[in-house]
Enzyme design. Structure first.
Site, PDB file in Angstrom:
ATOM      1  N   GLU A  75       1.054  -0.805  -0.059  1.00  0.00           N
ATOM      2  CA  GLU A  75       0.092   0.033  -0.109  1.00  0.00           C
ATOM      3  C   GLU A  75       0.891   0.884  -0.386  1.00  0.00           C
ATOM      4  OE1 GLU A  75      -2.008  -0.351   3.459  1.00  0.00           O
ATOM      5  OE2 GLU A  75      -2.384  -2.138   3.219  1.00  0.00           O
ATOM      6  N   LYS A  82       1.964   4.399   1.764  1.00  0.00           N
ATOM      7  CA  LYS A  82       1.947   5.448   2.891  1.00  0.00           C
ATOM      8  C   LYS A  82       1.784   6.201   3.211  1.00  0.00           C
ATOM      9  CE  LYS A  82       5.193   5.042   7.208  1.00  0.00           C
ATOM     10  NZ  LYS A  82       4.927   6.654   7.320  1.00  0.00           N
ATOM     11  N   ASP A  96       1.097  10.358   3.984  1.00  0.00           N
ATOM     12  CA  ASP A  96       1.843  10.786   5.198  1.00  0.00           C
ATOM     13  C   ASP A  96       1.058  12.505   5.662  1.00  0.00           C
ATOM     14  OD1 ASP A  96       3.674  12.531   6.398  1.00  0.00           O
ATOM     15  OD2 ASP A  96       4.673  12.808   4.839  1.00  0.00           O
ATOM     16  N   TYR A 149      -7.006   2.359   5.936  1.00  0.00           N
ATOM     17  CA  TYR A 149      -5.438   1.107   5.271  1.00  0.00           C
ATOM     18  C   TYR A 149      -5.751  -0.224   6.809  1.00  0.00           C
ATOM     19  CZ  TYR A 149      -2.755   4.215   8.014  1.00  0.00           C
ATOM     20  OH  TYR A 149      -2.883   5.290   8.866  1.00  0.00           O
ATOM     21  N   LYS A 170      10.662   3.484   3.185  1.00  0.00           N
ATOM     22  CA  LYS A 170      10.652   5.338   2.731  1.00  0.00           C
ATOM     23  C   LYS A 170      10.705   5.695   2.053  1.00  0.00           C
ATOM     24  CE  LYS A 170       9.863   7.307   7.038  1.00  0.00           C
ATOM     25  NZ  LYS A 170       8.864   7.779   7.699  1.00  0.00           N
ATOM     26  N   CYS A 187      17.213  46.506  11.737  1.00  0.00           N
ATOM     27  CA  CYS A 187      16.395  46.360  10.270  1.00  0.00           C
ATOM     28  C   CYS A 187      17.182  46.184   9.074  1.00  0.00           C
ATOM     29  CB  CYS A 187      15.124  47.063  10.742  1.00  0.00           C
ATOM     30  SG  CYS A 187      13.748  46.966   9.031  1.00  0.00           S
ATOM     31  N   CYS A 205      14.684  49.344   8.209  1.00  0.00           N
ATOM     32  CA  CYS A 205      14.791  50.810   8.241  1.00  0.00           C
ATOM     33  C   CYS A 205      15.992  51.508   9.324  1.00  0.00           C
ATOM     34  CB  CYS A 205      13.414  51.137   9.488  1.00  0.00           C
ATOM     35  SG  CYS A 205      13.520  50.377  10.125  1.00  0.00           S
ATOM     36  N   CYS A 261      10.985  43.987  13.929  1.00  0.00           N
ATOM     37  CA  CYS A 261      11.575  45.331  13.781  1.00  0.00           C
ATOM     38  C   CYS A 261      10.048  45.812  14.286  1.00  0.00           C
ATOM     39  CB  CYS A 261      11.989  45.524  12.409  1.00  0.00           C
ATOM     40  SG  CYS A 261      11.793  47.557  12.205  1.00  0.00           S
ATOM     41  N   CYS A 272       8.236  51.484   8.938  1.00  0.00           N
ATOM     42  CA  CYS A 272       9.279  51.290   8.231  1.00  0.00           C
ATOM     43  C   CYS A 272       8.576  50.796   7.280  1.00  0.00           C
ATOM     44  CB  CYS A 272       9.669  49.550   9.070  1.00  0.00           C
ATOM     45  SG  CYS A 272      10.564  48.173   8.247  1.00  0.00           S
TER      46      CYS A 272
END
Ligand code: IVH
Length: 663
Positions: free
Chosen positions: A108, A110, A112, A219, A306, A400, A403, A418, A424
């Site tokens: 089957e 898998k 996720d 499943y 996997k 920042c 600014c 910031c 800004c």
């Protein structure tokens, strides 16, 4: 009447199944909605025929449920993982030796997502529980009922009682759209559909869950009277009862067939609408499964293979920093272009300062880039062996980049901000983009580009300036035609009718998303009351925690924000809840005196007290002739009960009470 209601329910169930499980609808969405509405009306007129599994129950409710913990009858184990065909062969050999007879393996996909256990009794879904710690999980039945591909009532010849397990998934298309919306509103993005699905399932408000369009594949079944000794046959039977079972399921007799299945799906899975991260192999016969048994953590009769996450190695050239609407600063790695899962990757997210420090990142490092379930690739490690001339250590910036203001970091948060909210540039522009966006003030004609143009021409510095824009000023701008100018003006005018709760959202107060804005608007009813609300008052509102309360207080403590609000008021925006909503919302208990007695399972006593007050009622301590009703839990005090009987005061259960205050 009962049979009319039942017939409509059956008919809608079949259409749900055709649409969500078979992907082959036989009526239009409009016809479906009309029938659903008809059923809703009939059910409202005849509450005596209420059915918790009716198709109308799939739309969810906005009553916060708080989840009850439920112990699993059979623990929800995980699977052993393998990463190569060699390890799969080892598993095959172990099974062969363990059984010493012929056997089949079911292959089957898998999926996720997030696993779920459903219990059906007499063909009805009675409980849905998350995996939790494997021993006990959260009862998320109300949320699961909103998932259209999950049958609430089974068809055909099913066992009287059984449990079925599967995976709840958010399809890629839904995930992309959800993240796009979250990005627009500067909410944190979900890293992958798995997190989005499990986050959605844990939401307290099932009507939001309903809007997220989750899907589910099943499943694994557990129960006394399953139809067959073969897992593959049981899956077929489950399909006939109405469950969504993957077509990508194959019974294999040899290892070569298993390898073919793996190789085929490693490529083909990229064309599926949902995320998968591997293959699951299961011994087909339940009798053989029993003989093989379990280790402490996982079954000996099944294993996961996997898929490899795709990886590439490339050079880190520099790190740049982006400032968003809320001032959050995101570090981004600029890389030498490299091919990964069919796309060219030039940039990768570095998330925050802690992640940079943990990677011990230096400029010119060779880094591993991975694209797992995530859309944005991430740097998972540094190839330290490949360091010849070590570059500068990457240090998170202190100021920042837009600014120059010194960055701050809030307690318990990974991100840097910031703080220069009102000066800004990306924050100002971002705030305006948010203000005009579809779910906020919905002002047509003002997109990011136009806002930028108006900002550069100094016509916009603040959200209130939007309403002061003059046609001649707009027409004078080179890239803006007369038609667009009038469009903008018309959009601004129309937005003055946008209801108060959306205005609160549009202000862009940090941590105040759409739902929280609604809660605030309904709790305080107008902008003055919200402005004057204290921290303590704010945190009594449902779903408003300390972080949000602090942010609201800080917003209204800023004189520049107050000035903006004053200007918005004079432009005629809706600054209080409409009469209609005031009437409809929160007045269900108006003028009623209510006594709370006993113990409750769905909400705490304090929560019920708040709900009574929020809905216009009065919570009183003792029963008298003036008491309208008693909200009665388990083990109500005998004195109160006696008095209630004597005075003829009605008793309402939790559920009756909650139904009464529902919208
Ligand atoms: S069988 C006792 N089949 O993977 C074994 N699990 O690592 C029961 N999963 O918790 C699980 N697709 O959430 C099984 N076709 C599939 C699956 C699957 C995804 C998830 C499931 C489980 C985890 C195990």
């Amino acid at each position: 009447m009962k049979s009319q209601i039942e017939n409509l329910r059956r008919e809608l169930e079949q259409h749900n199944y055709d649409y969500y499980v078979k992907s082959a609808p036989t009526i239009t969405d409009f016809e479906f909605d009309t029938k659903l509405k008809q059923l809703q009306e009939l059910e409202a007129q005849h509450p005596e025929f209420f059915d918790p599994n009716s198709p109308t129950q799939r739309v969810g409710s906005d009553i916060a449920s708080g989840f009850e913990q439920v112990a699993h009858v059979h623990p929800m184990l995980s699977l052993g993982n393998t990463y190569s065909l060699g390890e799969v062969q080892d598993f095959y050999e172990r099974v062969r030796k363990g059984l010493n007879e012929d056997f089949e393996l079911v292959c089957e996909l898998k999926y996720d997502g997030t696993s779920i256990s459903l219990t059906y009794e007499d063909g009805l879904l009675v409980r849905a529980v998350t995996r939790g710690d494997g021993e006990k999980g959260d009862d998320v039945t109300a949320n699961v009922k909103t998932i259209r591909s999950i049958p609430l009532r089974l068809k055909g010849n099913y066992p009287a009682s059984f449990e079925i397990r599967g995976e709840i998934l958010m399809p890629w298309a839904v995930f992309d759209e959800l993240n796009r919306e979250r990005e627009e509103q500067e909410e944190q993005l979900f890293a992958n559909p798995r997190n989005a699905a499990s986050g959605t399932l844990k939401l307290q408000n099932s009507s939001v869950v309903a809007s997220r369009k989750l899907d589910a594949y099943f499943y694994y079944m557990l129960g006394e009277n399953l139809p067959s000794d073969l897992h593959s046959e049981n899956l077929k039977a489950a399909h006939s009862w109405g469950f969504k079972i993957s077509d990508a399921t194959k019974v294999c007799k040899t290892l070569a067939e298993v390898a073919d299945f793996i190789n085929y799906w490693d490529v083909e899975r990229k064309n599926l609408p949902v995320a998968t991260d591997g293959i699951v192999l299961k011994v087909n016969s339940l009798g053989q499964q029993k003989n093989l048994g379990y280790t402490a953590k996982s079954p000996r009769w099944a294993i996961a293979y996997k898929f490899q996450a795709e990886k590439a190695v490339t050079r880190l050239n520099s790190v740049s920093y982006q400032v968003g609407r809320t001032g959050a600063v995101t570090p981004v790695a600029n890389l030498d272009p490299v091919q990964l899962s069919g796309t060219t990757v030039k940039r990768a997210s570095l998330h925050n300062a802690d992640i940079i420090a943990a990677l011990d990142l230096h400029i010119a490092d060779m880094v591993f880039v991975e694209k797992g379930g995530e859309i944005i690739p991430k740097i998972t490690a540094v190839d330290k062996e490949a360091r010849f001339l070590i570059g500068d250590k990457v240090q998170f910036i202190k100021n920042c980049p837009e600014c120059g203001a010194a960055l701050v970091r809030f307690d318990g948060e990974a991100a840097h901000y910031c703080p220069n909210e009102n000066a800004c540039p990306p924050q100002i522009k971002g705030k305006m983009e948010h203000f005009v966006s579809r779910k906020a003030m919905n002002i047509d004609g003002l997109g990011a580009e136009t806002i930028n143009l108006l900002y550069q021409n100094e016509l916009l510095r603040n959200i209130a300036d939007i309403y002061a824009l003059k046609i001649p000023d707009l027409i004078r701008l080179e890239r803006l035609g007369t038609k667009s100018a009038y469009n903008i003006q018309a959009g601004c005018e129309k937005s003055k009718e946008i209801p108060f709760e959306r205005v609160v959202f549009a202000l862009g107060i940090r941590f105040v998303g759409e739902t929280i804005a609604k809660k605030l608007a309904f709790a305080f009813k107008n902008i003055e009351a919200l402005e004057n609300a204290t921290f303590d008052e704010l945190i009594t509102v449902d779903e408003i925690g300390e972080r949000i309360a602090q942010s609201v207080v800080a917003y209204f403590a800023d004189s520049q924000n107050i000035e903006t609000l004053e200007r918005l008021k004079t432009f005629g925006l809706q600054m209080s809840l409409s009469e209609e909503k005031l009437q409809a919302h929160g007045n269900a208990l108006s003028g009623l005196s209510i006594v709370i007695s006993g113990t409750f399972s769905q909400h705490s006593r304090d929560e019920y007290k708040t709900m009574i007050e929020r809905n216009g009622g009065k919570n009183v301590g003792s029963v008298s002739a003036k008491t309208s009703f008693i909200l009665a839990g388990e083990n109500m005090g005998p004195e109160k009960l006696k008095k209630a009987e004597k005075l003829g005061v009605k008793l309402l259960t939790e559920t009756e009470f909650l139904t009464m205050i529902m919208d």
